[in-house]
Design a protein around this motif. Structure first.
Motif, PDB file in Angstrom:
ATOM      1  N   GLY A  53       0.794  -1.216   0.000  1.00  0.00           N
ATOM      2  CA  GLY A  53       0.000   0.000   0.000  1.00  0.00           C
ATOM      3  C   GLY A  53       0.829   1.268   0.000  1.00  0.00           C
ATOM      4  N   GLN A  54       2.152   1.136  -0.026  1.00  0.00           N
ATOM      5  CA  GLN A  54       3.029   2.296  -0.127  1.00  0.00           C
ATOM      6  C   GLN A  54       4.073   2.002  -1.202  1.00  0.00           C
ATOM      7  OE1 GLN A  54       5.687   0.960   3.790  1.00  0.00           O
ATOM      8  NE2 GLN A  54       5.092   3.069   3.580  1.00  0.00           N
ATOM      9  N   PRO A  55       4.650   3.034  -1.808  1.00  0.00           N
ATOM     10  CA  PRO A  55       5.633   2.801  -2.871  1.00  0.00           C
ATOM     11  C   PRO A  55       6.780   1.907  -2.401  1.00  0.00           C
ATOM     12  CG  PRO A  55       4.994   5.109  -2.807  1.00  0.00           C
ATOM     13  CD  PRO A  55       4.390   4.469  -1.591  1.00  0.00           C
ATOM     14  N   GLY A  56       7.072   0.904  -3.197  1.00  0.00           N
ATOM     15  CA  GLY A  56       8.171   0.000  -2.869  1.00  0.00           C
ATOM     16  C   GLY A  56       7.810  -1.113  -1.921  1.00  0.00           C
ATOM     17  N   GLY A  57       6.573  -1.135  -1.403  1.00  0.00           N
ATOM     18  CA  GLY A  57       6.181  -2.189  -0.479  1.00  0.00           C
ATOM     19  C   GLY A  57       5.763  -3.454  -1.196  1.00  0.00           C
ATOM     20  N   GLY A  58       5.675  -4.547  -0.460  1.00  0.00           N
ATOM     21  CA  GLY A  58       5.324  -5.830  -1.050  1.00  0.00           C
ATOM     22  C   GLY A  58       6.543  -6.559  -1.571  1.00  0.00           C
ATOM     23  N   TRP A  59       6.287  -7.544  -2.419  1.00  0.00           N
ATOM     24  CA  TRP A  59       7.373  -8.356  -2.969  1.00  0.00           C
ATOM     25  C   TRP A  59       8.279  -7.520  -3.862  1.00  0.00           C
ATOM     26  CZ3 TRP A  59       9.294 -13.206  -2.447  1.00  0.00           C
ATOM     27  CH2 TRP A  59      10.182 -13.642  -3.435  1.00  0.00           C
ATOM     28  N   PRO A  60       9.619  -7.635  -3.710  1.00  0.00           N
ATOM     29  CA  PRO A  60      10.312  -8.388  -2.652  1.00  0.00           C
ATOM     30  C   PRO A  60      10.752  -7.519  -1.482  1.00  0.00           C
ATOM     31  CG  PRO A  60      11.895  -7.779  -4.328  1.00  0.00           C
ATOM     32  CD  PRO A  60      10.561  -7.191  -4.765  1.00  0.00           C
ATOM     33  N   ASN A  61      10.491  -6.192  -1.573  1.00  0.00           N
ATOM     34  CA  ASN A  61      11.157  -5.269  -0.654  1.00  0.00           C
ATOM     35  C   ASN A  61      10.732  -5.418   0.798  1.00  0.00           C
ATOM     36  OD1 ASN A  61      12.636  -4.126  -2.748  1.00  0.00           O
ATOM     37  ND2 ASN A  61      11.096  -2.562  -3.159  1.00  0.00           N
ATOM     38  N   THR A  62       9.466  -5.788   1.049  1.00  0.00           N
ATOM     39  CA  THR A  62       9.063  -5.998   2.437  1.00  0.00           C
ATOM     40  C   THR A  62       9.950  -7.055   3.085  1.00  0.00           C
ATOM     41  OG1 THR A  62       6.773  -5.306   2.066  1.00  0.00           O
ATOM     42  CG2 THR A  62       7.173  -6.806   3.909  1.00  0.00           C
ATOM     43  N   LEU A  63      10.225  -8.119   2.353  1.00  0.00           N
ATOM     44  CA  LEU A  63      11.031  -9.206   2.902  1.00  0.00           C
ATOM     45  C   LEU A  63      12.511  -8.851   2.949  1.00  0.00           C
ATOM     46  CD1 LEU A  63       8.457 -10.529   1.191  1.00  0.00           C
ATOM     47  CD2 LEU A  63       9.456 -12.602   2.127  1.00  0.00           C
ATOM     48  N   THR A  64      13.022  -8.245   1.887  1.00  0.00           N
ATOM     49  CA  THR A  64      14.449  -7.931   1.873  1.00  0.00           C
ATOM     50  C   THR A  64      14.797  -6.805   2.846  1.00  0.00           C
ATOM     51  OG1 THR A  64      14.152  -6.488  -0.058  1.00  0.00           O
ATOM     52  CG2 THR A  64      14.773  -8.777  -0.474  1.00  0.00           C
ATOM     53  N   ASP A  65      13.834  -5.921   3.138  1.00  0.00           N
ATOM     54  CA  ASP A  65      14.092  -4.909   4.164  1.00  0.00           C
ATOM     55  C   ASP A  65      14.381  -5.560   5.513  1.00  0.00           C
ATOM     56  OD1 ASP A  65      13.789  -2.815   2.421  1.00  0.00           O
ATOM     57  OD2 ASP A  65      11.954  -2.019   3.333  1.00  0.00           O
ATOM     58  N   VAL A  66      13.620  -6.587   5.846  1.00  0.00           N
ATOM     59  CA  VAL A  66      13.839  -7.264   7.129  1.00  0.00           C
ATOM     60  C   VAL A  66      15.227  -7.900   7.162  1.00  0.00           C
ATOM     61  CG1 VAL A  66      13.037  -9.138   8.617  1.00  0.00           C
ATOM     62  CG2 VAL A  66      11.384  -7.596   7.540  1.00  0.00           C
ATOM     63  N   LEU A  67      15.624  -8.526   6.073  1.00  0.00           N
ATOM     64  CA  LEU A  67      16.961  -9.124   6.027  1.00  0.00           C
ATOM     65  C   LEU A  67      18.047  -8.056   6.130  1.00  0.00           C
ATOM     66  CD1 LEU A  67      16.545 -11.823   3.222  1.00  0.00           C
ATOM     67  CD2 LEU A  67      16.085 -12.006   5.679  1.00  0.00           C
ATOM     68  N   ALA A  68      17.833  -6.939   5.444  1.00  0.00           N
ATOM     69  CA  ALA A  68      18.819  -5.855   5.504  1.00  0.00           C
ATOM     70  C   ALA A  68      18.906  -5.276   6.910  1.00  0.00           C
ATOM     71  CB  ALA A  68      18.456  -4.767   4.498  1.00  0.00           C
ATOM     72  N   GLY A  69      17.757  -5.109   7.548  1.00  0.00           N
ATOM     73  CA  GLY A  69      17.758  -4.594   8.907  1.00  0.00           C
ATOM     74  C   GLY A  69      18.488  -5.512   9.866  1.00  0.00           C
ATOM     75  N   LEU A  70      18.245  -6.805   9.753  1.00  0.00           N
ATOM     76  CA  LEU A  70      18.908  -7.750  10.648  1.00  0.00           C
ATOM     77  C   LEU A  70      20.412  -7.781  10.430  1.00  0.00           C
ATOM     78  CD1 LEU A  70      16.403 -10.730  10.627  1.00  0.00           C
ATOM     79  CD2 LEU A  70      16.770  -9.027  12.412  1.00  0.00           C
ATOM     80  N   ALA A  71      20.841  -7.537   9.205  1.00  0.00           N
ATOM     81  CA  ALA A  71      22.278  -7.517   8.931  1.00  0.00           C
ATOM     82  C   ALA A  71      22.971  -6.336   9.601  1.00  0.00           C
ATOM     83  CB  ALA A  71      22.513  -7.480   7.422  1.00  0.00           C
ATOM     84  N   GLU A  72      22.252  -5.232   9.771  1.00  0.00           N
ATOM     85  CA  GLU A  72      22.867  -4.008  10.286  1.00  0.00           C
ATOM     86  C   GLU A  72      22.571  -3.733  11.758  1.00  0.00           C
ATOM     87  OE1 GLU A  72      24.967  -2.036   8.710  1.00  0.00           O
ATOM     88  OE2 GLU A  72      24.894  -3.303   6.930  1.00  0.00           O
ATOM     89  N   LEU A  73      21.445  -4.204  12.259  1.00  0.00           N
ATOM     90  CA  LEU A  73      21.006  -3.774  13.587  1.00  0.00           C
ATOM     91  C   LEU A  73      21.941  -4.162  14.730  1.00  0.00           C
ATOM     92  CD1 LEU A  73      17.117  -4.016  13.576  1.00  0.00           C
ATOM     93  CD2 LEU A  73      18.532  -1.995  13.961  1.00  0.00           C
ATOM     94  N   PRO A  74      22.534  -5.341  14.755  1.00  0.00           N
ATOM     95  CA  PRO A  74      23.443  -5.610  15.876  1.00  0.00           C
ATOM     96  C   PRO A  74      24.558  -4.579  15.993  1.00  0.00           C
ATOM     97  CG  PRO A  74      22.871  -7.650  14.779  1.00  0.00           C
ATOM     98  CD  PRO A  74      22.323  -6.543  13.922  1.00  0.00           C
ATOM     99  N   ARG A  75      25.138  -4.193  14.859  1.00  0.00           N
ATOM    100  CA  ARG A  75      26.202  -3.181  14.879  1.00  0.00           C
ATOM    101  C   ARG A  75      25.658  -1.816  15.275  1.00  0.00           C
ATOM    102  NH1 ARG A  75      27.534   0.636  11.378  1.00  0.00           N
ATOM    103  NH2 ARG A  75      26.090  -0.157   9.793  1.00  0.00           N
ATOM    104  N   LEU A  76      24.531  -1.434  14.691  1.00  0.00           N
ATOM    105  CA  LEU A  76      23.960  -0.120  14.981  1.00  0.00           C
ATOM    106  C   LEU A  76      23.522  -0.018  16.439  1.00  0.00           C
ATOM    107  CD1 LEU A  76      21.800   0.299  11.752  1.00  0.00           C
ATOM    108  CD2 LEU A  76      23.898   1.546  12.308  1.00  0.00           C
ATOM    109  N   ALA A  77      22.917  -1.083  16.954  1.00  0.00           N
ATOM    110  CA  ALA A  77      22.460  -1.056  18.340  1.00  0.00           C
ATOM    111  C   ALA A  77      23.633  -1.024  19.309  1.00  0.00           C
ATOM    112  CB  ALA A  77      21.566  -2.261  18.617  1.00  0.00           C
ATOM    113  N   ALA A  78      24.683  -1.777  19.013  1.00  0.00           N
ATOM    114  CA  ALA A  78      25.851  -1.776  19.892  1.00  0.00           C
ATOM    115  C   ALA A  78      26.494  -0.400  19.951  1.00  0.00           C
ATOM    116  CB  ALA A  78      26.854  -2.819  19.415  1.00  0.00           C
ATOM    117  N   ALA A  79      26.483   0.318  18.825  1.00  0.00           N
ATOM    118  CA  ALA A  79      27.058   1.659  18.807  1.00  0.00           C
ATOM    119  C   ALA A  79      26.178   2.660  19.546  1.00  0.00           C
ATOM    120  CB  ALA A  79      27.272   2.110  17.363  1.00  0.00           C
TER     121      ALA A  79
END
Length: 265
Positions: free
Chosen positions: A85-111
């Motif tokens: 319902g928003q630009p860029g949402g749905g397949w595949p970006n909804t799913l790949t956003d979660v993967l991208a977030g998980l790849a970065e969040l441990p480092r970002l949160a630790a900082a």
């Protein structure tokens, strides 16, 4: 116990301690919360919100849940992602956003929360459609996930499409049905991705009208048959929203399930 189970969706919560971006899109971000108390650094808990992947539901409705988890001593990240319902949402970006977030969040949160986030992969807590995304992420990038607490997850996309959950939510996410896009369902459907390589606890209420508890029963049975370390906690008399409400009767069971996934509990 709240009279209106949906009240948690709009209940105010304390402001997050920090917000970090894991990408360039305005929805590629996460709110961070410091753990309560002076204890040692602990693994990050990443909350993946539900709302049937739709734009009208964002991470803010999991504020009470995230604040309560931080109150239990966990560093917490509330992950946002692009939605249908928003630009860029749905397949595949909804799913790949979660993967991208998980790849970065441990480092970002630790900082952002120095000395409070232990090294290593996070534990995911996903509710409803967020439960689907958490299970998908665990299957897709097993090294990036230490464990999954799936709360009333949409754990079978093909069945959710057949049942027409939330009036076409799965079709909006994947572009259509399994007959039209079999490759998308094969890649994104947790039911097709068992066994998981991480421990997983599924918590589901017997009175859930949004996501049938039978879906979790069948997912857990299939996972166990395939060798997954997965178990189901079925809560009699519990509906869909109590699982993310720290004021509900379900909360002690949710907290205990998360505790069981932490090696330091």
């Amino acid at each position: 116990m709240p009279a209106d189970p949906r009240a948690v969706l709009s209940r105010p919560a304390p402001a997050p301690d920090a917000t970090v971006s894991y990408g360039d899109h305005p929805d590629q971000l996460a709110d961070l919360r410091r753990p309560a108390g002076p204890g040692p650094a602990r693994p990050l808990v990443v909350v993946v919100h539900g709302g049937f992947w739709r734009a009208e539901y964002d991470r803010r409705h999991t504020g009470p849940l995230a604040a309560a988890l931080a109150g239990l001593g966990h560093p917490v990240a509330q992950l946002e992602y692009r939605r249908t319902g928003q630009p860029g949402g749905g397949w595949p970006n909804t799913l790949t956003d979660v993967l991208a977030g998980l790849a970065e969040l441990p480092r970002l949160a630790a900082a952002a929360l120095p000395g409070q986030v232990a090294p290593g992969a996070p534990v995911l807590v996903g509710h409803s459609a967020g439960g689907h995304l958490a299970l998908y992420a665990a299957a897709s990038t097993p090294a990036a996930v230490a464990g999954v607490l799936a709360l009333a997850p949409v754990a079978d996309l093909a069945e959710a499409y057949r049942l027409d959950l939330d009036s076409g939510a799965v079709a909006a996410l994947l572009g259509g049905g399994p007959a039209e896009f079999p490759d998308r369902y094969a890649a994104a459907d947790p039911r097709a991705l068992v066994p998981l390589r991480q421990p997983c606890v599924v918590v589901h209420g017997s009175l859930d009208r949004q996501v049938p508890v039978a879906m979790s029963r069948e997912f857990v049975a299939a996972g166990r048959a395939a060798g997954s370390d997965v178990r189901l906690v079925e809560l009699p008399g519990c509906e869909h929203f109590g699982l993310i409400d720290p004021e509900s009767a379900a909360w002690p069971y949710v907290a205990a399930a998360l505790r069981s996934l932490h090696k330091d509990h």
